[in-house]
Design a protein around this motif. Structure first.
Motif, short mmCIF file in Angstrom:
data_model
loop_
_atom_site.label_atom_id
_atom_site.label_comp_id
_atom_site.label_asym_id
_atom_site.label_seq_id
_atom_site.Cartn_x
_atom_site.Cartn_y
_atom_site.Cartn_z
N ALA A 145 18.76 11.59 81.36
CA ALA A 145 18.95 11.98 82.76
C ALA A 145 20.29 12.70 82.94
N HIS A 146 20.48 13.26 84.10
CA HIS A 146 21.76 13.88 84.50
C HIS A 146 22.17 15.03 83.58
N ASN B 199 15.17 8.01 88.07
CA ASN B 199 16.03 7.67 86.93
C ASN B 199 15.94 6.19 86.61
N ILE C 261 16.56 10.31 91.97
CA ILE C 261 17.21 11.56 91.58
C ILE C 261 18.33 11.86 92.57
N HIS D 150 20.73 6.26 80.21
CA HIS D 150 20.23 6.72 81.51
C HIS D 150 19.16 7.76 81.25
N GLU D 151 17.96 7.52 81.73
CA GLU D 151 16.89 8.45 81.42
C GLU D 151 16.03 8.79 82.62
N LEU D 152 15.33 9.89 82.46
CA LEU D 152 14.49 10.43 83.51
C LEU D 152 13.06 9.98 83.24
#
Lengths: 101, 417
Positions: free
Chosen positions: A24-25, A69, A85, A55-57
């Motif tokens: 993510a991010h 997330n 998000i 941290h993942e999407l």
């Protein structure tokens, strides 16, 4: 097997309804043409691969089809936090207990 | 090293097999080595073996945090083939295939390499176009391959449902007769025994906790058990944990670690004497000498270091296998497990120099590293011995993700992961 809370649907659902979409991010370079090969290659291909908090999407693919997330431990597979998000995680590496428990 | 032979077996039977030599020593490490290899799996042990055998470098240590061959070497589905699309990977895997063909003799250790053929099934028109293209490319690279129609497949695998009555009827397949399976543990043990005979030290239950880097060059590793051990060159061959070692060295890798699951059924009588892989319904199956059906499929999509995956992935795998082989539907599964695979964005490995002088990486084999074990060790040993990458390893540089020279083997390699 994960039992995942979708922040958009407001419900826990089984893992099969979701897809993991990686880190993510990730910020797209504002001016891609100004990137050198190294910067552009890193944007495209280099991902964090931590042993620990990640941290993942995710996308609720077979549900509302919206992204969100997740902060998850890649060793214990424990889901620490779900956030939308645009929000920032409150559980971060080195601060494992913040906002948790 | 005590050589194995039929005569030896007879001789030791006289003493109730109680006097066999230990297969490898359990040495106390020296203060300094010419080369240290981090990771005692198949690839690391093969590297150590070829360093000693081909390059005469025997002052070598292999550092393994668990036991030898206890990671992905022990967890894979043992399939060996070399029918890759692109020249770079085809050359590398075919190099390995040629080494496989003489490996048991070379190591004086039976790795049970069985060239029973590998079928890669096609279920759509696009699958068949890809298969035609891949087989043609293979033949141009001197790799055996044929395109089969469903009738020919039926002759090879009579129990498979090759009819039109399935959801995804089989339209054809690529067939590599030289492909097959090998006994995965024996490969690690054979290389370990061979390397040990040349004097390579294998340090088990020893974890590398940090790298010692001075002026941009690596000079040793710090271990949890023996403190700092110095080294001229260091090769990291740690598969799923490559990112962890890279972090110690201060650079990033374009690798993500995923769980990949496999499973075996209860042992049954011989029913499948080849390897069947399907990209489209996504599963692969072979039968071990013990009689178990060895089954695998895709990775779990999320990152994980836990050596276990999710049930939906197992269910999808079983759906594919039962679709292909309705006769297997009532066979019970015996065991299921997961390994950590280090996947690259282009599904090809990294065999490369790194930003740190004298530190070399061999990783990113993802879901298909077992088949390359001897070839990977062979080219990596040559690179560690000379300090320059072996010509076959050059295209697999980690810097390809910056200059864009990717080797896109997704799907083209027969089974997408």
């Amino acid at each position: 097997m994960f039992y995942i809370y979708c922040p958009h649907c407001g419900e826990h659902r089984e893992e099969e309804e979701f897809h993991a979409k990686g880190q993510a991010h990730i910020v797209r370079p504002i001016d891609p043409a100004a990137c050198d090969d190294k910067a552009w290659g890193e944007y495209l291909f280099f991902r964090k691969n931590p042993r620990g908090l990640h941290h993942e999407l995710w996308i609720h693919a077979a549900g509302c089809r919206k992204f969100f997330n997740m902060t998850r431990d890649t060793v214990t597979y424990e889901i620490k936090e779900i956030y939308k998000i645009g929000e920032q995680p409150s559980v971060v590496a080195g601060n494992k207990l913040a906002g948790n428990k | 090293m005590q050589r194995y032979s039929g005569f030896g077996l007879l001789k030791h039977s006289l003493t109730h097999h109680e006097n066999w030599q230990r297969v490898w020593r359990n040495p106390t490490p020296k203060k300094e080595y010419d080369v240290i290899i981090i990771g005692g799996g198949g690839h690391g042990l093969a590297t150590a073996y070829y360093l000693a055998k081909e390059h005469g470098i025997t002052n070598v240590a292999v550092i393994e945090k668990g036991y030898l061959g206890g990671g992905n070497t022990a967890r894979n589905t043992t399939i060996v083939r070399s029918n890759y699309l692109w020249d770079e990977s085809a050359h590398l895997y075919e190099h390995a295939m040629k080494l496989w063909e003489g490996l048991s003799q070379d190591l004086n250790y039976n790795v049970m390499f069985s060239q029973r053929g590998v079928l890669n099934l096609g279920h759509t028109l696009q699958d068949m176009r890809d298969i035609q293209r891949r087989v043609s490319a293979n033949r141009l690279n001197g790799i055996d391959g044929e395109v089969l129609d469903p009738q020919q497949i039926k002759e090879i695998v009579p129990h498979m449902d090759c009819s039109d009555n399935t959801r995804y009827p089989i339209m054809g397949a690529s067939w590599q007769p030289r492909g097959g399976v090998a006994r995965h543990d024996a490969v690690a043990w054979g290389f370990a025994r061979g390397a040990d005979a040349y004097g390579v030290d294998m340090l088990q239950e020893t974890e590398v906790v940090d790298l010692v880097i001075e002026d941009g060059a690596i000079v040793g590793v710090k271990t949890n058990k023996y403190g700092v051990i110095k080294a001229g060159r260091v090769g990291s061959v740690v598969a799923g944990n490559s990112g962890v070692i890279a972090k110690m060295a201060g650079f990033d890798l374009p690798i993500e670690s995923h769980p990949l699951q496999a499973m075996v059924s209860e042992p049954i009588k011989p029913i499948l004497d080849t390897v069947v892989m399907s990209n489209h319904v996504h599963g692969y199956v072979s039968q071990s000498d013990k009689g178990d059906l060895v089954i695998g499929a895709g990775i779990d999509g999320w990152n994980g270091y836990g050596q276990r995956g999710s049930f939906p992935t197992i269910e999808h795998t079983m759906q594919a296998i039962v679709e292909l082989f309705p006769i297997f539907s009532r066979v019970r599964l015996n065991r299921q497990w997961g390994g950590i695979v280090d996947t690259c964005p282009d599904a090809c490995p990294i065999i490369s120099k790194t930003p740190v002088e004298n530190l070399f990486f061999n990783c990113g084999w993802g879901t298909g590293g077992f088949k390359a074990t001897p070839g990977s060790g062979h080219v990596f040993a040559a690179s560690l011995a000379t300090g320059e990458m072996h010509p076959m390893a050059k295209p697999f540089s980690m810097f390809r993700f910056h200059d864009g020279a990717l080797i896109d083997e997704h799907g083209a390699a027969g089974v997408a992961h």
